[in-house]
Design an enzyme around this catalytic site. Structure first.
Site, PDB file in Angstrom:
ATOM      1  N   CYS A 109       0.829  -1.206   0.000  1.00 18.50           N
ATOM      2  CA  CYS A 109       0.000   0.000   0.000  1.00 18.50           C
ATOM      3  C   CYS A 109       0.869   1.264   0.000  1.00 18.50           C
ATOM      4  O   CYS A 109       1.755   1.409  -0.836  1.00 18.50           O
ATOM      5  CB  CYS A 109      -0.959  -0.044   1.188  1.00 18.50           C
ATOM      6  SG  CYS A 109      -2.312   1.150   1.127  1.00 18.50           S
ATOM      7  N   GLY A 110       0.651   2.167   0.942  1.00 17.34           N
ATOM      8  CA  GLY A 110       1.372   3.433   0.966  1.00 17.34           C
ATOM      9  C   GLY A 110       2.869   3.289   1.106  1.00 17.34           C
ATOM     10  O   GLY A 110       3.633   4.167   0.687  1.00 17.34           O
TER      11      GLY A 110
END
Length: 210
Positions: A109-110
Site C-alpha cells: 500500500c502506501g
C-alpha cells in the site's frame, strides 16, 4: 539453532489488516519448513508507543536508527496515512540500506510510495494501489509497473493494500518459510477459503509432529 528475525515497521496510522496474515504465520511455526527458525520484532521511529489505524497501541522493540540489516531476515513496511509526507522517510532510507545489503524488503500500500521515493522501484518490477499513485513520487520506474496484487523482484516485494494474503504469500516464498505445496495450501485456505487447503496443512502438521 539461532532464530532469524523478521522486522516489521510500526508507526501511527499503520493499516492493521495489511500485515497481520504475514506476521501471525511467520511467528507461528506450525507449518514452517524449519519450526522455531523465525521470530518477529517491531521497529518504530523511536521506542515510544504508536497507535495503528485500528486504534491498537504498539510499543516498538527498537528504533529504526538501531536496526542493522545484518541482524535481520527481512524488513516489512505496512501502509499508513503518513507515507505521502516526509514523516516516514527514515524507513525509506532504511529500506534502501537493506536492499543494498542484500536483505529483502516487503512493502504494501502506501509503503510502496516510500520505496519509490528511495529509488528502489526505478529498475524493478513492482506494483502498488495504482500506477498513478506512485507517479506522485516523481520516480522513474513507471515502465516497470505491473497490474498484479503482489510482485517480487529480487529483494523487493510490493503489494496493493487490498491484497494482504498475496502479500503474505510473496513474503513466505522469499523467506523460504514453507515447502511449495504447503505454501500453496496456505494460500488456498486463507485467500480462497478452500477447505482442501486445510486438509493439506493438517496432514503436513500431523506428519511433522514430534
Amino acid at each position: 539453532m539461532s532464530k532469524k528475525t523478521v522486522h516489521v515497521a510500526v508507526y501511527d496510522t499503520l493499516a492493521d489488516w495489511e500485515v497481520g496474515a504475514a506476521t501471525a504465520h511467520i511467528a507461528n511455526g506450525n507449518w514452517h519448513r524449519e519450526p522455531g527458525t523465525f521470530e518477529v520484532a517491531t521497529v518504530g521511529l523511536t521506542t515510544e508507543p504508536i497507535t495503528t489505524m485500528g486504534r491498537l497501541r504498539v510499543t516498538p522493540d527498537l528504533a529504526v536508527t538501531d536496526l542493522d540489516p545484518a541482524g535481520s531476515a527481512m524488513l516489512i513496511l505496512p501502509g499508513a496515512d503518513l507515507w505521502m509526507g516526509a514523516d516516514l522517510i527514515a524507513f525509506a532510507h532504511k529500506a534502501k540500506e537493506f536492499v543494498d545489503a542484500g536483505v529483502p524488503v516487503a512493502a504494501i500500500c502506501g509503503a510502496t510510495f516510500g520505496l519509490a521515493t528511495a529509488g528502489l522501484l526505478d529498475d524493478r518490477a513492482h506494483t502498488s494501489n495504482a500506477a498513478e499513485f506512485l507517479g506522485y513520487s516523481g520516480y522513474s520506474g513507471a515502465r516497470h509497473y505491473v497490474e498484479a496484487p503482489a510482485v517480487t523482484d529480487g529483494d523487493v516485494i510490493t503489494a496493493d493494500g487490498m491484497s494482504p494474503f498475496e502479500f503474505a504469500r510473496e513474503i513466505f516464498a522469499r523467506l523460504d518459510l514453507y515447502e511449495p505445496r504447503v505454501l500453496e495450501a496456505w494460500y488456498q485456505l486463507y485467500a480462497h477459503k478452500d477447505p482442501a487447503g486445510y486438509a493439506t496443512l493438517a496432514e503436513y502438521e500431523g506428519s511433522h509432529a514430534a
